[in-house]
Design a protein around this motif. Structure first.
Motif, mmCIF file in Angstrom:
data_model
loop_
_atom_site.group_PDB
_atom_site.id
_atom_site.type_symbol
_atom_site.label_atom_id
_atom_site.label_comp_id
_atom_site.label_asym_id
_atom_site.label_seq_id
_atom_site.Cartn_x
_atom_site.Cartn_y
_atom_site.Cartn_z
ATOM 1 N N GLY A 1 58.542 57.565 -43.419
ATOM 2 C CA GLY A 1 59.552 56.504 -43.422
ATOM 3 C C GLY A 1 60.944 57.041 -43.178
ATOM 4 O O GLY A 1 61.774 56.381 -42.543
ATOM 5 N N ALA A 2 61.208 58.251 -43.686
ATOM 6 C CA ALA A 2 62.521 58.874 -43.461
ATOM 7 C C ALA A 2 62.732 59.174 -41.987
ATOM 8 O O ALA A 2 63.860 59.104 -41.479
ATOM 9 C CB ALA A 2 62.638 60.150 -44.286
ATOM 10 N N VAL A 3 61.638 59.523 -41.289
ATOM 11 C CA VAL A 3 61.734 59.777 -39.848
ATOM 12 C C VAL A 3 62.159 58.497 -39.139
ATOM 13 O O VAL A 3 63.105 58.479 -38.337
ATOM 14 C CB VAL A 3 60.398 60.283 -39.273
ATOM 15 C CG1 VAL A 3 60.530 60.503 -37.761
ATOM 16 C CG2 VAL A 3 59.960 61.577 -39.958
ATOM 17 N N TYR A 4 61.463 57.401 -39.445
ATOM 18 C CA TYR A 4 61.730 56.142 -38.744
ATOM 19 C C TYR A 4 63.039 55.480 -39.183
ATOM 20 O O TYR A 4 63.559 54.620 -38.471
ATOM 21 C CB TYR A 4 60.563 55.180 -38.927
ATOM 22 C CG TYR A 4 59.420 55.478 -37.991
ATOM 23 C CD1 TYR A 4 59.538 55.245 -36.623
ATOM 24 C CD2 TYR A 4 58.232 56.013 -38.476
ATOM 25 C CE1 TYR A 4 58.490 55.523 -35.756
ATOM 26 C CE2 TYR A 4 57.173 56.302 -37.619
ATOM 27 C CZ TYR A 4 57.318 56.053 -36.256
ATOM 28 O OH TYR A 4 56.283 56.342 -35.388
ATOM 29 N N SER A 5 63.574 55.871 -40.326
ATOM 30 C CA SER A 5 64.873 55.330 -40.717
ATOM 31 C C SER A 5 66.012 56.034 -39.991
ATOM 32 O O SER A 5 67.156 55.562 -40.007
ATOM 33 C CB SER A 5 65.072 55.453 -42.229
ATOM 34 O OG SER A 5 65.228 56.808 -42.611
ATOM 35 N N ASN A 6 65.705 57.168 -39.330
ATOM 36 C CA ASN A 6 66.714 57.919 -38.592
ATOM 37 C C ASN A 6 66.483 57.926 -37.080
ATOM 38 O O ASN A 6 67.443 58.041 -36.315
ATOM 39 C CB ASN A 6 66.748 59.375 -39.092
ATOM 40 C CG ASN A 6 67.411 59.525 -40.445
ATOM 41 O OD1 ASN A 6 68.622 59.610 -40.542
ATOM 42 N ND2 ASN A 6 66.602 59.543 -41.497
ATOM 43 N N PHE A 7 65.218 57.802 -36.667
ATOM 44 C CA PHE A 7 64.888 57.907 -35.242
ATOM 45 C C PHE A 7 63.865 56.839 -34.866
ATOM 46 O O PHE A 7 63.059 56.406 -35.696
ATOM 47 C CB PHE A 7 64.323 59.303 -34.932
ATOM 48 C CG PHE A 7 65.206 60.423 -35.413
ATOM 49 C CD1 PHE A 7 66.357 60.771 -34.724
ATOM 50 C CD2 PHE A 7 64.903 61.113 -36.580
ATOM 51 C CE1 PHE A 7 67.184 61.787 -35.183
ATOM 52 C CE2 PHE A 7 65.722 62.129 -37.050
ATOM 53 C CZ PHE A 7 66.858 62.466 -36.342
ATOM 54 N N GLU A 8 63.884 56.441 -33.599
ATOM 55 C CA GLU A 8 62.986 55.381 -33.140
ATOM 56 C C GLU A 8 61.552 55.866 -32.968
ATOM 57 O O GLU A 8 60.621 55.075 -33.026
ATOM 58 C CB GLU A 8 63.507 54.805 -31.825
ATOM 59 C CG GLU A 8 64.860 54.100 -31.954
ATOM 60 C CD GLU A 8 65.391 53.615 -30.626
ATOM 61 O OE1 GLU A 8 64.668 53.749 -29.599
ATOM 62 O OE2 GLU A 8 66.525 53.098 -30.592
ATOM 63 N N GLY A 9 61.384 57.143 -32.720
ATOM 64 C CA GLY A 9 60.051 57.688 -32.515
ATOM 65 C C GLY A 9 60.137 59.135 -32.067
ATOM 66 O O GLY A 9 61.208 59.767 -32.176
ATOM 67 N N LYS A 10 59.053 59.670 -31.561
ATOM 68 C CA LYS A 10 58.991 61.091 -31.206
ATOM 69 C C LYS A 10 59.990 61.447 -30.114
ATOM 70 O O LYS A 10 60.727 62.435 -30.227
ATOM 71 C CB LYS A 10 57.571 61.454 -30.765
ATOM 72 C CG LYS A 10 57.399 62.941 -30.461
ATOM 73 C CD LYS A 10 56.001 63.255 -29.939
ATOM 74 C CE LYS A 10 54.961 63.195 -31.026
ATOM 75 N NZ LYS A 10 53.635 63.691 -30.559
ATOM 76 N N THR A 11 60.017 60.655 -29.045
ATOM 77 C CA THR A 11 60.931 60.951 -27.944
ATOM 78 C C THR A 11 62.383 60.916 -28.402
ATOM 79 O O THR A 11 63.179 61.806 -28.072
ATOM 80 C CB THR A 11 60.727 59.961 -26.782
ATOM 81 O OG1 THR A 11 59.413 60.134 -26.241
ATOM 82 C CG2 THR A 11 61.748 60.196 -25.678
ATOM 83 N N ASP A 12 62.740 59.898 -29.176
ATOM 84 C CA ASP A 12 64.114 59.781 -29.674
ATOM 85 C C ASP A 12 64.470 60.965 -30.562
ATOM 86 O O ASP A 12 65.597 61.487 -30.497
ATOM 87 C CB ASP A 12 64.260 58.472 -30.448
ATOM 88 C CG ASP A 12 65.698 58.189 -30.857
ATOM 89 O OD1 ASP A 12 66.586 58.284 -29.983
ATOM 90 O OD2 ASP A 12 65.938 57.889 -32.039
ATOM 91 N N LEU A 13 63.533 61.417 -31.369
ATOM 92 C CA LEU A 13 63.760 62.579 -32.239
ATOM 93 C C LEU A 13 64.036 63.823 -31.406
ATOM 94 O O LEU A 13 64.990 64.568 -31.665
ATOM 95 C CB LEU A 13 62.544 62.782 -33.147
ATOM 96 C CG LEU A 13 62.515 64.039 -34.029
ATOM 97 C CD1 LEU A 13 63.759 64.124 -34.910
ATOM 98 C CD2 LEU A 13 61.253 64.047 -34.883
ATOM 99 N N ILE A 14 63.222 64.052 -30.382
ATOM 100 C CA ILE A 14 63.408 65.240 -29.539
ATOM 101 C C ILE A 14 64.727 65.173 -28.785
ATOM 102 O O ILE A 14 65.442 66.177 -28.649
ATOM 103 C CB ILE A 14 62.220 65.396 -28.559
ATOM 104 C CG1 ILE A 14 60.933 65.657 -29.345
ATOM 105 C CG2 ILE A 14 62.478 66.534 -27.574
ATOM 106 C CD1 ILE A 14 59.679 65.630 -28.497
ATOM 107 N N ILE A 15 65.072 63.987 -28.285
ATOM 108 C CA ILE A 15 66.342 63.813 -27.581
ATOM 109 C C ILE A 15 67.509 64.182 -28.497
ATOM 110 O O ILE A 15 68.477 64.838 -28.077
ATOM 111 C CB ILE A 15 66.495 62.360 -27.076
ATOM 112 C CG1 ILE A 15 65.568 62.115 -25.871
ATOM 113 C CG2 ILE A 15 67.938 62.053 -26.718
ATOM 114 C CD1 ILE A 15 65.970 62.836 -24.598
#
Length: 242
Positions: free
Chosen positions: A68-82
């Motif tokens: 949940g902490a991931v999705y509260s900061n980023f939209e998904g895997k691609t957004d996280l890597i960007i």
């Protein structure tokens, strides 16, 4: 007639307001702290397991947080890597290096050799290797998706990157033909040297001499290779496990 309670009300309201501000700031600080932990964890996990092989659950576990902490900061895997890439090539990450490059007391020769020594130090330390492995795979991954390519292009063409281009251009000898190219072209050429040597160094620490980036910079700038040679660290022999 005002009572003591009436007189104290403004002070009490002010204290409550300060508590709310502090609580909000604390939440923002905690969120930024979690975001930084996720970015660092993502770089390590995607480098070790691959972009396709690693999941957001793996990233969350590595960071000691929930999915949940991931999705509260980023939209998904691609957004996280960007965001990992944006942070790595952004002004905060590059600030110390760019300030060194802009130091007025350095000669043109010293500036390029300082640049080369810093590249050698970072490469020898291995601190950039996880990012290099992740970036290389993400570039190849982006070839399968026009949308991912668009996002990657936006990061690489950001204003902060253009500012770095100008700083790099200013660090080159003024009479150099390279210095007369558009700053963005200078950045692309130097990145090609940087990324090309970095990719080869991933094969093994003995493949690329650490002084080679300095040599390449000087040749691209039209200078002789002969200069006070940078003291470069020696590559560690590969371990049996690698």
């Amino acid at each position: 007639m005002n009572t003591v309670e009436d007189v104290n009300q403004p002070d009490e309201a002010r204290r409550r307001g300060e508590c709310v501000v502090e609580e909000r700031l604390s939440r923002q600080q905690q969120r930024e702290h979690n975001r930084r932990k996720l970015l660092a964890a993502a770089e390590r996990i995607f480098a070790e397991q691959g972009i396709q092989g690693a999941s957001l659950d793996d990233v969350a576990k590595e960071a000691g947080l929930t999915k949940g902490a991931v999705y509260s900061n980023f939209e998904g895997k691609t957004d996280l890597i960007i965001h990992v890439i944006r942070d790595r090539i952004g002004p905060e990450e590059q600030q110390g290096f760019l300030q060194t490059m802009a130091a007025p007391d350095l000669t043109e020769d010293e500036r390029l050799d300082t640049w080369g020594r810093e590249w050698a130090r970072i490469t020898a330390s291995g601190e950039r290797e996880p990012f290099a492995r992740m970036l290389l795979e993400f570039i190849l991954y982006s070839r399968r998706s026009a949308e991912v390519r668009r996002q990657l292009r936006e990061v690489l063409a950001a204003e902060s990157v253009k500012d770095q281009s100008a700083t790099m251009a200013a660090a080159l000898p003024s009479e150099s033909e390279l210095a007369h190219l558009p700053p963005e072209h200078i950045l692309r050429l130097i990145n090609a040297l940087d990324i090309g040597l970095t990719i080869q160094s991933l094969v093994g620490p003995d493949i690329v001499p650490y002084d080679l980036f300095r040599v390449g910079l000087r040749l691209m700038a039209g200078l002789s290779v002969a200069s006070p040679k940078a003291e470069t660290p020696q590559a560690e022999p590969p371990s049996e496990a690698s």
